[in-house]
Design a protein around this motif. Sequence first.
Motif, PDB file in Angstrom:
ATOM      1  N   MET A 202       9.702  -4.912  -3.325  1.00 58.79           N
ATOM      2  CA  MET A 202      10.705  -4.814  -4.541  1.00 58.79           C
ATOM      3  C   MET A 202      12.114  -5.455  -3.794  1.00 58.79           C
ATOM      4  SD  MET A 202      11.364  -4.032  -7.633  1.00 58.79           S
ATOM      5  CE  MET A 202      10.094  -2.996  -8.021  1.00 58.79           C
ATOM      6  N   LEU A 203      12.348  -5.009  -2.591  1.00 57.91           N
ATOM      7  CA  LEU A 203      13.344  -5.500  -1.780  1.00 57.91           C
ATOM      8  C   LEU A 203      12.925  -5.977  -0.637  1.00 57.91           C
ATOM      9  CD1 LEU A 203      16.422  -6.184  -1.500  1.00 57.91           C
ATOM     10  CD2 LEU A 203      16.827  -4.007  -0.732  1.00 57.91           C
ATOM     11  N   LYS A 204      13.145  -7.221  -0.362  1.00 59.42           N
ATOM     12  CA  LYS A 204      12.625  -7.913   1.129  1.00 59.42           C
ATOM     13  C   LYS A 204      13.513  -8.456   1.729  1.00 59.42           C
ATOM     14  CE  LYS A 204       8.937 -10.687   3.273  1.00 59.42           C
ATOM     15  NZ  LYS A 204       7.644 -11.475   3.023  1.00 59.42           N
ATOM     16  N   ILE A 205      14.010  -8.112   3.029  1.00 63.23           N
ATOM     17  CA  ILE A 205      15.401  -8.417   3.757  1.00 63.23           C
ATOM     18  C   ILE A 205      14.600  -9.454   5.026  1.00 63.23           C
ATOM     19  CG2 ILE A 205      17.383  -7.998   4.904  1.00 63.23           C
ATOM     20  CD1 ILE A 205      17.403  -5.437   3.257  1.00 63.23           C
ATOM     21  N   CYS A 206      14.892 -10.575   5.005  1.00 64.31           N
ATOM     22  CA  CYS A 206      14.381 -11.616   6.047  1.00 64.31           C
ATOM     23  C   CYS A 206      15.522 -11.976   7.110  1.00 64.31           C
ATOM     24  CB  CYS A 206      13.488 -12.626   5.637  1.00 64.31           C
ATOM     25  SG  CYS A 206      12.387 -12.197   4.336  1.00 64.31           S
ATOM     26  N   ASN A 207      15.451 -11.361   8.450  1.00 69.81           N
ATOM     27  CA  ASN A 207      16.247 -12.108   9.417  1.00 69.81           C
ATOM     28  C   ASN A 207      17.738 -12.206   8.963  1.00 69.81           C
ATOM     29  OD1 ASN A 207      13.447 -14.018   9.567  1.00 69.81           O
ATOM     30  ND2 ASN A 207      13.887 -12.512  11.294  1.00 69.81           N
ATOM     31  N   LEU A 208      18.203 -11.460   8.312  1.00 69.53           N
ATOM     32  CA  LEU A 208      19.365 -11.317   7.751  1.00 69.53           C
ATOM     33  C   LEU A 208      20.698 -11.300   8.798  1.00 69.53           C
ATOM     34  CD1 LEU A 208      21.558 -11.133   5.203  1.00 69.53           C
ATOM     35  CD2 LEU A 208      21.371  -8.589   5.577  1.00 69.53           C
ATOM     36  N   THR A 209      21.542 -12.129   8.642  1.00 73.45           N
ATOM     37  CA  THR A 209      22.625 -12.343   9.856  1.00 73.45           C
ATOM     38  C   THR A 209      24.005 -12.521   8.910  1.00 73.45           C
ATOM     39  OG1 THR A 209      21.319 -12.853  11.432  1.00 73.45           O
ATOM     40  CG2 THR A 209      23.689 -13.226  11.722  1.00 73.45           C
ATOM     41  N   LYS A 210      24.936 -11.703   9.154  1.00 76.42           N
ATOM     42  CA  LYS A 210      26.226 -11.761   8.509  1.00 76.42           C
ATOM     43  C   LYS A 210      27.402 -11.780   9.740  1.00 76.42           C
ATOM     44  CE  LYS A 210      29.696 -11.642   5.639  1.00 76.42           C
ATOM     45  NZ  LYS A 210      29.981 -12.756   4.810  1.00 76.42           N
ATOM     46  N   LEU A 211      28.340 -12.866   9.509  1.00 75.95           N
ATOM     47  CA  LEU A 211      29.166 -13.120  10.677  1.00 75.95           C
ATOM     48  C   LEU A 211      30.598 -12.826   9.908  1.00 75.95           C
ATOM     49  CD1 LEU A 211      28.006 -16.437  12.475  1.00 75.95           C
ATOM     50  CD2 LEU A 211      27.832 -14.036  13.192  1.00 75.95           C
ATOM     51  N   TYR A 212      31.524 -12.285  10.891  1.00 76.54           N
ATOM     52  CA  TYR A 212      32.669 -12.076  10.330  1.00 76.54           C
ATOM     53  C   TYR A 212      33.645 -12.696  11.556  1.00 76.54           C
ATOM     54  CZ  TYR A 212      31.994  -8.846   6.662  1.00 76.54           C
ATOM     55  OH  TYR A 212      31.507  -8.222   5.348  1.00 76.54           O
TER      56      TYR A 212
ATOM     57  N   ASP B  85      33.556 -14.170  15.029  1.00 81.24           N
ATOM     58  CA  ASP B  85      32.749 -14.391  16.037  1.00 81.24           C
ATOM     59  C   ASP B  85      31.815 -12.988  16.019  1.00 81.24           C
ATOM     60  OD1 ASP B  85      33.500 -16.876  16.868  1.00 81.24           O
ATOM     61  OD2 ASP B  85      34.943 -15.995  18.293  1.00 81.24           O
ATOM     62  N   ILE B  86      32.200 -12.107  15.187  1.00 77.89           N
ATOM     63  CA  ILE B  86      31.299 -10.798  15.223  1.00 77.89           C
ATOM     64  C   ILE B  86      30.277 -10.723  14.199  1.00 77.89           C
ATOM     65  CG2 ILE B  86      31.761  -8.187  14.796  1.00 77.89           C
ATOM     66  CD1 ILE B  86      34.730  -8.816  15.289  1.00 77.89           C
ATOM     67  N   LYS B  87      28.956 -10.359  14.806  1.00 71.44           N
ATOM     68  CA  LYS B  87      27.912 -10.301  14.087  1.00 71.44           C
ATOM     69  C   LYS B  87      27.883  -8.789  13.425  1.00 71.44           C
ATOM     70  CE  LYS B  87      24.736 -13.775  16.245  1.00 71.44           C
ATOM     71  NZ  LYS B  87      23.465 -13.720  16.661  1.00 71.44           N
ATOM     72  N   ALA B  88      28.255  -8.764  12.155  1.00 75.03           N
ATOM     73  CA  ALA B  88      28.263  -7.430  11.494  1.00 75.03           C
ATOM     74  C   ALA B  88      26.737  -7.068  11.045  1.00 75.03           C
ATOM     75  CB  ALA B  88      28.937  -7.510   9.945  1.00 75.03           C
ATOM     76  N   VAL B  89      25.937  -7.934  10.967  1.00 79.74           N
ATOM     77  CA  VAL B  89      24.636  -7.909  10.651  1.00 79.74           C
ATOM     78  C   VAL B  89      23.824  -8.737  11.586  1.00 79.74           C
ATOM     79  CG1 VAL B  89      22.444  -7.331   9.052  1.00 79.74           C
ATOM     80  CG2 VAL B  89      25.009  -6.731   8.413  1.00 79.74           C
ATOM     81  N   ASP B  90      22.796  -8.434  12.356  1.00 81.78           N
ATOM     82  CA  ASP B  90      22.263  -9.099  13.129  1.00 81.78           C
ATOM     83  C   ASP B  90      20.614  -9.348  13.173  1.00 81.78           C
ATOM     84  OD1 ASP B  90      21.643 -10.732  15.541  1.00 81.78           O
ATOM     85  OD2 ASP B  90      22.686  -9.561  17.121  1.00 81.78           O
ATOM     86  N   ASN B  91      20.328 -10.216  12.683  1.00 82.08           N
ATOM     87  CA  ASN B  91      18.607 -10.659  12.680  1.00 82.08           C
ATOM     88  C   ASN B  91      17.904  -9.365  12.094  1.00 82.08           C
ATOM     89  OD1 ASN B  91      16.746 -12.436  12.687  1.00 82.08           O
ATOM     90  ND2 ASN B  91      16.205 -11.738  14.471  1.00 82.08           N
ATOM     91  N   LEU B  92      18.474  -9.054  10.800  1.00 82.03           N
ATOM     92  CA  LEU B  92      17.808  -7.502  10.313  1.00 82.03           C
ATOM     93  C   LEU B  92      16.662  -7.893   9.265  1.00 82.03           C
ATOM     94  CD1 LEU B  92      19.535  -4.233   9.399  1.00 82.03           C
ATOM     95  CD2 LEU B  92      18.102  -5.551   7.790  1.00 82.03           C
ATOM     96  N   SER B  93      15.722  -7.268   9.427  1.00 77.97           N
ATOM     97  CA  SER B  93      14.664  -7.521   8.237  1.00 77.97           C
ATOM     98  C   SER B  93      14.086  -6.271   8.170  1.00 77.97           C
ATOM     99  CB  SER B  93      13.254  -8.332   9.107  1.00 77.97           C
ATOM    100  OG  SER B  93      13.775  -9.565   9.277  1.00 77.97           O
ATOM    101  N   LEU B  94      13.833  -5.953   6.695  1.00 73.78           N
ATOM    102  CA  LEU B  94      13.330  -4.949   6.050  1.00 73.78           C
ATOM    103  C   LEU B  94      12.869  -5.082   4.992  1.00 73.78           C
ATOM    104  CD1 LEU B  94      16.243  -1.975   6.146  1.00 73.78           C
ATOM    105  CD2 LEU B  94      14.095  -1.829   7.585  1.00 73.78           C
ATOM    106  N   GLU B  95      11.617  -4.184   4.376  1.00 76.81           N
ATOM    107  CA  GLU B  95      10.774  -4.554   3.265  1.00 76.81           C
ATOM    108  C   GLU B  95      10.647  -3.281   2.709  1.00 76.81           C
ATOM    109  OE1 GLU B  95       7.003  -6.622   1.331  1.00 76.81           O
ATOM    110  OE2 GLU B  95       7.377  -6.836   3.540  1.00 76.81           O
ATOM    111  N   ILE B  96      11.214  -2.948   1.325  1.00 72.24           N
ATOM    112  CA  ILE B  96      11.200  -1.745   0.668  1.00 72.24           C
ATOM    113  C   ILE B  96       9.953  -1.804  -0.660  1.00 72.24           C
ATOM    114  CG2 ILE B  96      12.308  -0.233  -1.046  1.00 72.24           C
ATOM    115  CD1 ILE B  96      14.230  -1.922   1.669  1.00 72.24           C
ATOM    116  N   ALA B  97       8.979  -1.216  -0.581  1.00 76.23           N
ATOM    117  CA  ALA B  97       7.843  -1.374  -1.572  1.00 76.23           C
ATOM    118  C   ALA B  97       8.250  -0.727  -2.733  1.00 76.23           C
ATOM    119  CB  ALA B  97       6.665  -1.149  -0.938  1.00 76.23           C
ATOM    120  N   PRO B  98       7.515  -1.075  -3.922  1.00 75.00           N
ATOM    121  CA  PRO B  98       7.576  -0.217  -5.069  1.00 75.00           C
ATOM    122  C   PRO B  98       7.151   1.300  -4.933  1.00 75.00           C
ATOM    123  CG  PRO B  98       6.686  -2.444  -5.786  1.00 75.00           C
ATOM    124  CD  PRO B  98       6.756  -2.321  -4.102  1.00 75.00           C
TER     125      PRO B  98
END
Length: 234
Positions: free
Chosen positions: A1-11, A13-26
Amino acid sequence: MLKICNLTKLYGDIKAVDNLSLEIAPGEIYGFIGHNGAGKTTTIKACCGIHQFDEGEIFVNGKSIKDDPIGCKRDMAYLPDNPDLYEFLSGVKYLNFISDMYGIPKKEREERINRYAKEFEIYEDLAQPISSYSHGMKQKLAIISALIHKPKLLIMDEPFVGLDPIASHKIKTIMRDICNEGGAIFFSTHVLEVAEKLCDKVAIIKKGKLVTMGTMDEVKGDTSLESVFLELGE
């Protein structure tokens, strides 16, 4: 239902989210745990299409949040930790506005508004302007607005803040009902006792990095979620 693949978010030079992967199934209630500033809200807002991100991909019910944000948002609802409501509207006008956005037919919206407003004990206040509502009442109205289109995925940031015990119990029941009907829940919370009892799976994030994830039993083992969180947070 929700799949997060290698999420990276920068502000910067700061990595607020660093290569995050999760999967939420029905059918899953998935808890997202971390200290203030760990990256929880940034991740959640990226999943909802509010924050753009620098690397990775996010899929909602098989659709890309980058390529089809409107399609993703039709299938989900987002409840922020401090909802901004149009306080010049009455409660019922606000709920009808949200219903219009999702194209909910008149009969269905009336049934859902009446049912949820009675369950959360604000039915008698729907004609009043939102500006007159207490914080808890505003939180209840925001919850109803998130549920009104029967989302397949419900994403919430600290949903229990400001709720009385009856409303907290009600939202927990609704969360489980959504999952029993094939939906999924992804939510952050600092109330670890609630997460331990309610969640099927849990992930702990620290300084933007995922430090552990799995079923509740896998993560906490023979101890408590609080003990694991404190140990990993040091």
